[in-house]
Design an enzyme around this catalytic site. Structure first.
Site, mmCIF file in Angstrom:
data_model
loop_
_atom_site.group_PDB
_atom_site.id
_atom_site.type_symbol
_atom_site.label_atom_id
_atom_site.label_comp_id
_atom_site.label_asym_id
_atom_site.label_seq_id
_atom_site.Cartn_x
_atom_site.Cartn_y
_atom_site.Cartn_z
ATOM 1 N N LYS A 77 62.290 55.151 42.951
ATOM 2 C CA LYS A 77 63.807 55.163 42.731
ATOM 3 C C LYS A 77 64.064 54.482 43.386
ATOM 4 O O LYS A 77 64.578 53.780 43.798
ATOM 5 C CB LYS A 77 63.263 57.043 43.735
ATOM 6 C CG LYS A 77 65.248 57.656 43.690
ATOM 7 C CD LYS A 77 65.213 58.582 44.728
ATOM 8 C CE LYS A 77 65.966 59.792 44.851
ATOM 9 N NZ LYS A 77 66.812 60.432 45.197
ATOM 10 N N SER A 151 67.948 65.309 43.744
ATOM 11 C CA SER A 151 68.236 63.533 42.835
ATOM 12 C C SER A 151 66.810 62.703 42.157
ATOM 13 O O SER A 151 67.826 61.944 41.846
ATOM 14 C CB SER A 151 69.161 63.043 44.377
ATOM 15 O OG SER A 151 68.454 62.587 45.144
ATOM 16 N N SER A 175 65.600 67.222 47.698
ATOM 17 C CA SER A 175 65.627 65.714 46.256
ATOM 18 C C SER A 175 63.597 65.470 46.079
ATOM 19 O O SER A 175 63.610 64.916 44.225
ATOM 20 C CB SER A 175 66.257 64.920 46.263
ATOM 21 O OG SER A 175 67.744 65.353 46.744
#
Length: 601
Positions: A77, A151, A175
């Site tokens: 990420k 997210s 998330s």
């Protein structure tokens, strides 16, 4: 030929049969080029650099599966540092080039894993839906009209579409779990502090967690064990204090009455009820509990003073670059400007009051079983009403880090419309390992496949069996290491590799003379200040441990070996007299390096 969805068991078997990491990377390159979702990656590693990384690994560790994650492709990420790639947090103006890997990425690379790229996210990890990024909105792998969840949106889609074996996400409000539910994946949300956050851009620094998306619970746990461990550079890092759950007679708390809120989504509600029935069939006792104090704690994350932590993370950048923020993200973060120190303390006091109220509910249940998300939405609907709909997604996730819990999200099947739903098992801090057998059993019982492949069969070799807490861990330093001559004594006894790590600095290593096969002697010398020596920690079935130890010849024996994370484990030690005139190889850092150097000479 690799399966549609990549997992550790299948990849390791392919490597054992002659496939190479370069072959696997070539397949990843082909799949990445064929992907129809252009919003998955922010910065993909270029093809030639991927090939070079695979070749470098094969030169460094030529034997198949000689490292715990040998040749395993993974994604990161883009709020987590990976050297050689920019970190943007989905804000181009914020981008910087880190000089070093984050601690977690460094540990995974050292274990043989290969980074394939940095993935898209809700900007500054603010959101649970995946639409708040200037790089586009990754979509559900089952229907491109729907959100992927955020997210950690790109990370989940990378694994669910078969581009990587696993991906790193982060989790403040959910998330690392909501995207797993929307893409038929497992989301490992560790106890806060178990995985260090050094090298991660903070959202809410005091409650952030680095997480793992994987095809199976077994994969996720194995990867977590490589990545975890105390890191003094992270002020919120913690030393693990494993906690158990009942192996039999497990009590599972479920929603009841008015606290069952699915916002009209009867399909997700039905999937939740089916998961409850599966838990009951597994032998658990189902116990209704009052979710109210958990829900009220969840509300504090965005409605209370904790939103000020999001401002603290980017305050200086916001002051000069407000126009570079996603409008919704900017609105949330700027909403913290009016928060006062008094409100911060009042929020802390309120959280502790609610924590005390949850204690009564934990007296009823050992584990909570909750919907991961109560519903899902189309991208169009989310963009039209971004705050309200996003808030609904966190109804059953926002409290988990505030109340210091471990959680594992697993698939729960598919609704009639073809979209997946998920459930999450949650328990107090450091129950990470204890939760895994239940989570794995629920995933298998759902018969929902893995990622985009609904018909995939979860490999038996990745099963996390009840009673795994009956395994005994042992640290090996020489001929029993992966790829070494005596490793078969471990694998043949049903042992599984837990992690590769180092001893503390008080150990020295010697070559024992006249041993066949060659073996080292590990000796502890209190006060010696070394760098630590590489060891592998294996978990042996308790009954096999005794038989294994009986075969160990003098001058070797089993004692407690201190590790560099402050914990200790049973391991091979040598009697001091046996190394009196032996060759010392401490400076090489471990037996594997000695063998490599000897072969090269």
């Amino acid at each position: 030929m690799l399966p549609t969805i990549l997992d550790l068991s299948s990849l390791r078997a392919a490597y054992q049969s002659g496939l190479t990491p370069l072959d696997a990377i070539e397949e990843v390159i082909v799949r990445r080029a064929a992907s129809r979702d252009a919003a998955i990656f922010i910065t993909p590693v270029p093809d030639e650099e991927l090939r070079a990384a695979a070749k470098d690994l094969m030169a460094r560790a030529p034997e198949a599966n000689s490292l715990p994650l040998w040749g395993v492709p993974f994604a990161v990420k883009d709020n987590i540092d990976a050297a050689g790639l920019p970190t943007t947090a989905a804000c181009p103006a914020y981008a910087y080039r880190p000089k070093a890997d984050s601690t977690v990425v460094a540990r995974l690379r050292a274990a043989g894993a290969i980074v394939i790229g940095k993935t898209n996210l809700d900007q500054f990890a603010t959101g649970l839906n995946g639409t708040r990024s200037p790089y586009g909105a990754p979509r559900s792998v089952f229907d491109a009209a729907y959100i992927s969840g955020g997210s950690s949106s790109g990370s989940a889609v990378t694994v669910a579409s078969g581009l990587a074996v696993f991906a790193l996400g982060t989790d403040t409000a959910g998330s690392g779990r909501v995207p797993a539910a929307f893409n038929n994946l497992v989301g490992i949300k560790p106890t806060p502090g178990l995985l260090p956050n050094t090298g991660a851009v903070p959202a809410c620094k005091s409650v952030d967690c680095i997480t793992i998306f994987a095809a199976t619970v077994g994969d996720g746990v194995a990867i977590r064990k490589v990545a975890e461990g105390f890191d003094a550079a992270d002020p919120f890092s913690r030393r693990a204090k494993p906690a158990n759950l009942p192996v039999s007679g497990l009590r599972i708390g479920v929603l009841a009455g008015a606290e069952r809120e699915f916002f009209g989504d009867t399909e997700v509600e039905a999937l939740y009820d089916q998961a409850i029935e599966r838990a009951k069939a597994l032998g658990a006792t189902i116990v209704p509990f009052d979710y109210t104090p958990f829900r009220e704690a969840a509300a504090l994350l965005y409605d209370g003073p904790w939103v000020a932590e999001r401002l603290a993370a980017v305050e200086d950048f916001l002051a000069t670059n407000a126009a570079d923020f996603d409008p919704t993200v900017r609105g949330i973060i700027e909403g913290a400007k009016g928060k006062t120190a008094v409100e911060a303390f009042d929020g802390r006091y309120r959280l502790e009051e609610l924590r005390r109220k949850t204690e009564a509910e934990w007296e009823k249940a050992d584990v909570l079983l909750l919907p991961t998300a109560p519903t899902t939405y189309t991208v169009a609907d989310m963009l039209a009403n971004p705050v309200v709909l996003n808030g609904r997604l966190g109804r059953y996730t926002n409290f988990v880090n505030l109340l210091d819990c471990a959680a594992i999200a697993v698939p729960a099947g598919f609704g009639k419309g073809g979209l997946p739903g998920g459930v999450t098992v949650i328990a107090p801090a450091f129950t990470d390992d204890a939760l895994a057998p239940l989570a794995d059993a629920l995933h298998r019982a759902a018969s929902s496949g893995m990622g985009i492949d609904r018909r995939a069969v979860i490999p038996e070799t990745s099963r996390v069996a009840p009673g795994d807490d009956g395994f005994v861990e042992i640290a090996v330093v020489g001929a029993h290491l992966t790829g070494m001559p005596l490793n078969h004594e471990l694998t043949g006894a049903g042992a599984r590799l837990v992690k590769t790590c180092n001893t503390s600095g008080e150990y020295r290593l010697f070559v024992l003379p006249d041993t066949v096969p060659p073996k080292p002697g590990l000796v502890r010398e209190p006060g010696y200040k070394g760098r630590g020596l590489e060891v592998e920690v294996w978990a042996l079935p308790a009954d096999a441990f005794g038989r294994f130890v009986q075969k160990i010849p003098a001058p070797l024996g089993i004692g407690k070996v201190a590790l560099d994370d402050g914990t200790s484990v049973s391991g091979f030690l040598c009697e001091v007299h046996a190394v009196k005139d032996a060759e010392e190889i401490t400076a090489l850092g471990g037996w594997r390096n000695y063998i490599s150097a000897k072969r090269a000479s």
